[in-house]
Enzyme design. Structure first.
Site, PDB file in Angstrom:
ATOM      1  N   HIS A  46      50.408  27.348  47.932  1.00 56.61           N
ATOM      2  CA  HIS A  46      49.523  28.355  48.531  1.00 56.61           C
ATOM      3  C   HIS A  46      48.073  27.855  48.537  1.00 56.61           C
ATOM      4  O   HIS A  46      47.371  27.988  49.549  1.00 56.61           O
ATOM      5  CB  HIS A  46      49.552  29.654  47.715  1.00 56.61           C
ATOM      6  CG  HIS A  46      50.801  30.460  47.802  1.00 56.61           C
ATOM      7  ND1 HIS A  46      51.506  30.868  46.686  1.00 56.61           N
ATOM      8  CD2 HIS A  46      51.485  30.971  48.860  1.00 56.61           C
ATOM      9  CE1 HIS A  46      52.553  31.582  47.053  1.00 56.61           C
ATOM     10  NE2 HIS A  46      52.572  31.653  48.375  1.00 56.61           N
ATOM     11  N   LYS A 100      58.130  48.578  44.671  1.00 55.83           N
ATOM     12  CA  LYS A 100      58.607  47.458  43.839  1.00 55.83           C
ATOM     13  C   LYS A 100      57.479  46.973  42.946  1.00 55.83           C
ATOM     14  O   LYS A 100      56.347  46.794  43.399  1.00 55.83           O
ATOM     15  CB  LYS A 100      59.070  46.297  44.733  1.00 55.83           C
ATOM     16  CG  LYS A 100      60.353  46.586  45.486  1.00 55.83           C
ATOM     17  CD  LYS A 100      60.829  45.309  46.149  1.00 55.83           C
ATOM     18  CE  LYS A 100      62.004  45.586  47.086  1.00 55.83           C
ATOM     19  NZ  LYS A 100      62.229  44.486  48.021  1.00 55.83           N
ATOM     20  N   ARG A 119      56.838  24.752  54.784  1.00 53.36           N
ATOM     21  CA  ARG A 119      57.332  23.658  53.939  1.00 53.36           C
ATOM     22  C   ARG A 119      58.392  22.841  54.655  1.00 53.36           C
ATOM     23  O   ARG A 119      58.671  21.723  54.276  1.00 53.36           O
ATOM     24  CB  ARG A 119      57.909  24.218  52.640  1.00 53.36           C
ATOM     25  CG  ARG A 119      56.867  24.647  51.650  1.00 53.36           C
ATOM     26  CD  ARG A 119      57.435  25.524  50.579  1.00 53.36           C
ATOM     27  NE  ARG A 119      57.981  26.731  51.158  1.00 53.36           N
ATOM     28  CZ  ARG A 119      58.301  27.816  50.473  1.00 53.36           C
ATOM     29  NH1 ARG A 119      58.168  27.829  49.173  1.00 53.36           N
ATOM     30  NH2 ARG A 119      58.768  28.879  51.085  1.00 53.36           N
ATOM     31  N   SER A 131      57.069  30.580  44.865  1.00 57.41           N
ATOM     32  CA  SER A 131      56.831  31.497  43.738  1.00 57.41           C
ATOM     33  C   SER A 131      58.142  31.824  43.045  1.00 57.41           C
ATOM     34  O   SER A 131      58.222  31.840  41.813  1.00 57.41           O
ATOM     35  CB  SER A 131      56.181  32.791  44.238  1.00 57.41           C
ATOM     36  OG  SER A 131      54.973  32.528  44.887  1.00 57.41           O
TER      37      SER A 131
END
Ligand code: PNS
Length: 166
Positions: A21, A45, A97, A134
């Protein structure tokens, strides 16, 4: 917003920020006058890190030159296109990516353009961070694996603390 500033939005969950990031945010900050890092979250969440923690990690991870052009804001339960409109950005910047990311991102880019005309610019991520996400970093850290160099040092310490208290 009717200014001449070229403003881009870099959206994501950033739960937590990784070196991948950071790489993309630094590149985005070199291309645009202002970059709004939009921490998008679902209020239903909880996530791994609180929104305040995620924002702090991002702000402190950026090198000074990039940080001057970047601001970090959180948005809950909002469409990305509405965030872009509210902050006055006509471009979304996303890091890629590889092909899997592109397959995931393309329909969202097309949908966002369909909705308001906002364009998405894809930046190829640094190849050395191709395996860094992540979710993978969190999984490896949770089971005691070494993720040094894959996240900012402060995030590494926070992940290690979570793993040892779990
Ligand atoms: O870091 P992530 O989890 O890959 O980020 C995904 C995110 C938050 C950028 C994406 O889910 C998103 O844009 N959410 C906002 C809601 C929205 O606009 N959904 C429609 C996308 S076409």
């Amino acid at each position: 917003m009717s200014d001449d500033i070229r403003r881009a939005v870099c959206p994501g969950s950033y739960d937590p920020i990784t070196v991948g990031h950071v790489d993309v945010l630094v590149r985005a900050a070199a291309l645009y006058d202002e970059v709004v890092v939009a921490v998008l979250h679902n209020p239903a969440k909880s996530g791994t890190f609180s929104i305040e923690e995620r924002i702090g990690f991002i702000e402190r991870a950026l090198p000074e030159a990039a940080a001057r052009r970047v601001r970090v804001e959180a948005f809950a339960g909002r469409l990305l296109v509405d965030v872009c409109r509210d902050v006055g950005a006509d471009v979304i910047v996303k890091g890629l990516r590889g092909g899997t990311d592109f397959a995931y991102e393309l329909p969202m880019a097309l949908m966002n353009r369909h909705l308001t005309g906002v364009e998405t610019v894809f930046l190829p991520g640094a190849p050395e961070f191709e395996h860094v996400s992540s979710s993978l970093v969190k999984e490896v850290a949770r089971f005691g694996g070494d993720v040094k160099g894959l996240v900012p040092d402060e995030v590494l310490a926070a992940l290690t603390a979570k793993a040892t208290t779990a």
